[in-house]
Design a protein around this motif. Structure first.
Motif, PDB file in Angstrom:
ATOM      1  N   VAL A  74      21.866  18.996  21.875  1.00 31.02           N
ATOM      2  CA  VAL A  74      20.676  19.477  21.035  1.00 31.02           C
ATOM      3  C   VAL A  74      19.588  19.712  21.929  1.00 31.02           C
ATOM      4  N   VAL A  78      13.767  18.859  18.736  1.00 36.83           N
ATOM      5  CA  VAL A  78      14.585  19.255  17.904  1.00 36.83           C
ATOM      6  C   VAL A  78      13.883  19.565  16.473  1.00 36.83           C
ATOM      7  N   VAL A  81      12.272  22.879  16.674  1.00 39.44           N
ATOM      8  CA  VAL A  81      13.310  24.075  16.510  1.00 39.44           C
ATOM      9  C   VAL A  81      13.534  24.038  14.692  1.00 39.44           C
ATOM     10  N   HIS A  82      13.798  23.229  14.221  1.00 38.83           N
ATOM     11  CA  HIS A  82      13.656  23.278  12.628  1.00 38.83           C
ATOM     12  C   HIS A  82      12.515  23.775  12.277  1.00 38.83           C
ATOM     13  N   HIS A  85      12.482  27.705  12.661  1.00 36.98           N
ATOM     14  CA  HIS A  85      13.313  28.701  12.066  1.00 36.98           C
ATOM     15  C   HIS A  85      13.047  28.810  10.566  1.00 36.98           C
ATOM     16  N   GLU A 221      17.498  26.329   2.245  1.00 34.88           N
ATOM     17  CA  GLU A 221      18.012  25.713   3.429  1.00 34.88           C
ATOM     18  C   GLU A 221      19.055  24.645   3.156  1.00 34.88           C
ATOM     19  N   ASP A 227      22.511  26.514  10.088  1.00 30.63           N
ATOM     20  CA  ASP A 227      22.539  25.416  11.272  1.00 30.63           C
ATOM     21  C   ASP A 227      20.939  24.742  11.283  1.00 30.63           C
ATOM     22  N   TRP A 228      19.991  25.449  11.187  1.00 32.35           N
ATOM     23  CA  TRP A 228      18.621  24.938  11.491  1.00 32.35           C
ATOM     24  C   TRP A 228      17.851  25.239  10.465  1.00 32.35           C
ATOM     25  N   TYR A 232      17.487  22.225   5.708  1.00 33.88           N
ATOM     26  CA  TYR A 232      18.927  21.834   6.321  1.00 33.88           C
ATOM     27  C   TYR A 232      18.798  20.574   6.959  1.00 33.88           C
ATOM     28  N   SER A 233      17.699  20.095   7.788  1.00 40.72           N
ATOM     29  CA  SER A 233      17.598  18.910   8.347  1.00 40.72           C
ATOM     30  C   SER A 233      17.548  17.677   7.472  1.00 40.72           C
TER      31      SER A 233
END
Length: 289
Positions: A74, A78, A81-82, A85, A221, A227-228, A232-233
Motif C-alpha cells: 500500500v 492511501v 492516492v484515492h 484518481h 467508481e 482499483d483506486w 471505490y474505497s
C-alpha cells in the motif's frame, strides 16, 4: 438658485490579507463547528461506535490513512492516492463536458435549425441518470478510466448545454441592438455582447455540471472502477465494516466540493460577471453607516 447636492461616493475599502483571512474564518468555520457538534451529539445518542462512530475516531482514522503506511503493498497516504484518481478522472470528464456543452449550447442559441434538432434529443437525455450507462459502458470499455470519464462527462455536459442555451437566448436584446447600431457584427457581436451576457448562465451550468459529475463519478467508481478512487474505497470499506474510513471518504468529497466552490467558482465570478456589474457578489452586501 438652489444647488443640487449628491451623497458622497464611497470607494470600496481594500482589506488586508489578514483581514480577508479573519473574515473567511468568520463566514465558514461556524458552519463546520455546528456540523461536527451535531454529529457528535447524534453519535453519543445512538451509541453504536461500529456503525455510527464519534468525531474523534473518524479524525484518527483520517490520520491513519494520510500519515501511516500499513504495508509495502500500500502506498504512502492511501487517501491521497484515492483522491488523485477520482480528481483527475472528473477533471478530464469536466473538460470534455465544458467544451462540448458550451459549444452545443451556443450553437442551439444562435442557429435556429440546430436548436430545433437538439431540443428533442436534449429532452430525452436529461432524465437519464449518468450511472444508467455504466453496465453497457463496462461491456464496451471494461472497468477503469474510460468508463468513468464517459460517465462524468455525460453527467456534466447536459447542464452545461441547457444553461448555455438559456443564457444565449436570454441576452438582453437592447444590448444587441445597441451593439449593432455601432456596427458590431459576427464574432465581434458574439465576444463583446452575447458571450459576456450569457456568462452567468454558463458558469451556473458548469457549477451544476461539476456537482453532477462528482455524484456520478463517485457512484460510478463503486461499480466501474478497477482499483483506486474515493467511490471505490468507500464501497470496498464495507467488507471490513470500516465505517470511519467511509465517513473520511465522504468528508473528502464534501471538502473538495467546498474548496472548488470557494476558490474556483467564486473567484471566477468575481473577476468576470461581478466585476462587470452583471450580478452581485455573494455576501457582498454593505451595511449602513
Amino acid at each position: 438658485m438652489a444647488v443640487a447636492t449628491h451623497d458622497e461616493v464611497k470607494l470600496p475599502i481594500e482589506l488586508s490579507t489578514k483581514e480577508k483571512t479573519v473574515n473567511w474564518i468568520k463566514d465558514n468555520i461556524p458552519s463546520f463547528i455546528l456540523l461536527l457538534v451535531g454529529w457528535e451529539l447524534v453519535a453519543m445518542y445512538v451509541n453504536e461506535p461500529a456503525l455510527f462512530p464519534r468525531v474523534w475516531p473518524i479524525v484518527y482514522r483520517a490520520y491513519e490513512v494520510i500519515f501511516t503506511k500499513p504495508n509495502d503493498e500500500v502506498p504512502n497516504c492511501v487517501l491521497c492516492v484515492h483522491i488523485y484518481h477520482t480528481a483527475w478522472r472528473i477533471m478530464v470528464g469536466m473538460a470534455i463536458a465544458t467544451v462540448v456543452g458550451i459549444s452545443i449550447g451556443i450553437a442551439m442559441g444562435r442557429v435556429v435549425w440546430f436548436e430545433k434538432l437538439m431540443v428533442p434529443i436534449l429532452s430525452m437525455l436529461l432524465p437519464i441518470p449518468a450511472l444508467a450507462w455504466s453496465p453497457i459502458l463496462v461491456l464496451w470499455f471494461g472497468l477503469g478510466n474510460t468508463t468513468m470519464i464517459f460517465i462524468t462527462a455525460f453527467a456534466a455536459a447536459l447542464p452545461a448545454i441547457s444553461s448555455t442555451w438559456t443564457g444565449v437566448k436570454t441576452v438582453n436584446p437592447i444590448w444587441i441592438r445597441a451593439a449593432r447600431s455601432m456596427n458590431a457584427r459576427g464574432m465581434t457581436l458574439f465576444w463583446k455582447v452575447i458571450f459576456p451576457g450569457s456568462l452567468p448562465f454558463i458558469l451556473s451550468g458548469i457549477r451544476i455540471g461539476l456537482a453532477r459529475a462528482w455524484r456520478a463519478g463517485i457512484a460510478g467508481e463503486m461499480v466501474a472502477a478497477s482499483d483506486w478512487g474515493l467511490g471505490y474505497s468507500i464501497f470496498d470499506s464495507r467488507e471490513d465494516l470500516d465505517t470511519a474510513f467511509m465517513l473520511v471518504g465522504i468528508a473528502c468529497i464534501a471538502l473538495v466540493g467546498f474548496m472548488m466552490e470557494k476558490f474556483i467558482f467564486e473567484k471566477l465570478e468575481k473577476v468576470t460577471v461581478v466585476k462587470w456589474g452583471m450580478m452581485e457578489e455573494v455576501g457582498g452586501g454593505t451595511g449602513s453607516g
